[in-house]
Design an enzyme around this catalytic site. Structure first.
Site, PDB file in Angstrom:
ATOM      1  N   CYS A   1       0.813  -1.214   0.000  1.00  0.00           N
ATOM      2  CA  CYS A   1       0.000   0.000   0.000  1.00  0.00           C
ATOM      3  C   CYS A   1       0.849   1.267   0.000  1.00  0.00           C
ATOM      4  O   CYS A   1       0.318   2.368  -0.179  1.00  0.00           O
ATOM      5  CB  CYS A   1      -0.942  -0.007   1.195  1.00  0.00           C
ATOM      6  SG  CYS A   1      -2.267  -1.221   1.047  1.00  0.00           S
TER       7      CYS A   1
ATOM      8  N   SER B   1      -6.510 -10.335 -16.148  1.00  0.00           N
ATOM      9  CA  SER B   1      -5.049 -10.264 -16.120  1.00  0.00           C
ATOM     10  C   SER B   1      -4.541  -9.477 -17.320  1.00  0.00           C
ATOM     11  O   SER B   1      -5.185  -9.464 -18.373  1.00  0.00           O
ATOM     12  CB  SER B   1      -4.441 -11.675 -16.121  1.00  0.00           C
ATOM     13  OG  SER B   1      -4.793 -12.356 -17.320  1.00  0.00           O
TER      14      SER B   1
ATOM     15  N   ASP C   1     -16.670  11.183   1.322  1.00  0.00           N
ATOM     16  CA  ASP C   1     -15.745  11.239   2.447  1.00  0.00           C
ATOM     17  C   ASP C   1     -14.570  10.276   2.333  1.00  0.00           C
ATOM     18  O   ASP C   1     -13.859  10.052   3.315  1.00  0.00           O
ATOM     19  CB  ASP C   1     -16.505  10.968   3.752  1.00  0.00           C
ATOM     20  CG  ASP C   1     -17.522  12.069   4.061  1.00  0.00           C
ATOM     21  OD1 ASP C   1     -17.134  13.252   4.008  1.00  0.00           O
ATOM     22  OD2 ASP C   1     -18.686  11.737   4.326  1.00  0.00           O
TER      23      ASP C   1
END
Length: 335
Positions: free
Chosen positions: A18, A145, A52
């Site tokens: 991440c 893919s 938000d």
């Protein structure tokens, strides 16, 4: 298990996990104007959308059921392909848990450099993803893919929830404690792994652990406000929660749990670029005078498949602060 001395998947990616997300400030500038007119014949009422920056989209459909839709994928965060698949799948499923839902079906998202990496490794990645989906009781049915210069893997996930018992990032209120269900430090440990090849089993265990039990415990305790802590770090996700809820979060830095070796790894220079960008983004909205730069960077560390941040007490999870009425326009006060 892949022999990482032969093929190190993390060396095929500029970022990792991440931490390779687009910086939050840049992302908000891009998506901020994308909300369009909803057609009159829309299939259901949109309960959670772009407003938000919550963890997933939620639509109320017939029969009093909420449909949750999300997707998440990223470059290798570890060298072992099976573990990377497990981590990426757990991370994608987490968005559904963070909304108080249950994942029902997922689709694979795979990008693979066919000429640079053996496809047998991709098989291991997919096997890891399938194993975690099975553990979650979530169907894994196909996917998509592409041939790409960098390997990437993740899932598109659909789940369900009770529309009257959602966990949202805009429903926090003053007086609620803040609980965190996984320790921080995954970003710096993953950066160290990429730089040195050292393997941190305890970090892998944290990243592959599902947030299902944490979400169930939060709902059972009556919580209505939560988010998961991933690429924007604890400070970044806490800022979004406090901003959406119109409150200020008072964070007790000493109460925030850290993974073993995290602080030492940061001191040794192992820091994903995303962590520093997170801190730069949050700093104008926070009072960080009470902590040093090292601690601030750990609080902003870009997590991969981190825990849930819950406005409320969660059994077994440490309380790391509380929500109060908005103070001087700040969303975060660190003590």
């Amino acid at each position: 298990m892949n022999d990482s001395t032969t093929v190190r998947l993390t060396q095929f990616a500029r970022g990792g996990g991440c931490a390779c997300k687009i910086p939050p400030g840049e992302l908000e500038a891009v998506v901020g104007g994308l909300i369009g007119r909803v057609p009159d014949d829309a299939a259901g009422e949109l309960l959670v959308g772009l407003d938000d920056g919550d963890d997933a989209a939620v639509v109320r459909i017939s029969g009093g059921t909420a449909l949750i839709a999300t997707t998440d994928f990223f470059t290798p965060v570890v060298d072992d392909p099976y573990d990377w698949g497990r981590i990426a799948a757990a991370n994608a499923l987490s968005d559904v848990y963070a909304m108080g839902g249950r994942p029902v079906v997922a689709l694979n998202l795979l990008s693979w450099p066919r000429e640079a990496l053996p496809f047998e490794l991709a098989t291991e990645v997919l096997r890891g993803g399938a194993q975690v989906c099975a553990l979650a009781g979530c169907h894994l049915a196909g996917g998509h893919s592409v041939d790409d210069a960098e390997p990437k893997y993740g899932l598109a996930v659909t789940g369900t929830a009770d529309p009257d018992r959602l966990l949202r990032n805009d429903s926090g209120r003053a007086g609620l404690p803040l609980s965190l269900t996984k320790p921080l430090g995954l970003g710096v440990l993953n950066a160290r792994h990429k730089a040195t090849g050292e393997r941190f089993e305890h970090a892998v265990a944290v990243m592959t652990a599902l947030n299902a039990d944490a979400a169930e415990a939060a709902l059972a305790a009556g919580a209505t406000c939560a988010t998961d802590v991933t690429g924007f770090g604890l400070l970044g996700h806490l800022h979004k929660l406090a901003r959406a809820s119109g409150v200020t979060a008072v964070l007790d830095a000493a109460a925030v749990p850290l993974l073993e070796g995290a602080r030492e790894s940061l001191r040794a220079g192992h820091l994903p670029g995303g962590s520093r960008r997170n801190l730069d983004w949050v700093r104008p909205h926070a009072d960080l005078e009470a902590v040093d730069t090292e601690t601030a960077l750990l609080l902003a560390d870009a997590q991969t498949s981190g825990g849930l941040l819950v406005a409320g007490e969660v059994p077994g999870a440490p309380v790391i602060g509380e929500l109060v009425a908005r103070v001087d326009g700040r969303t975060i006060l660190v003590a």
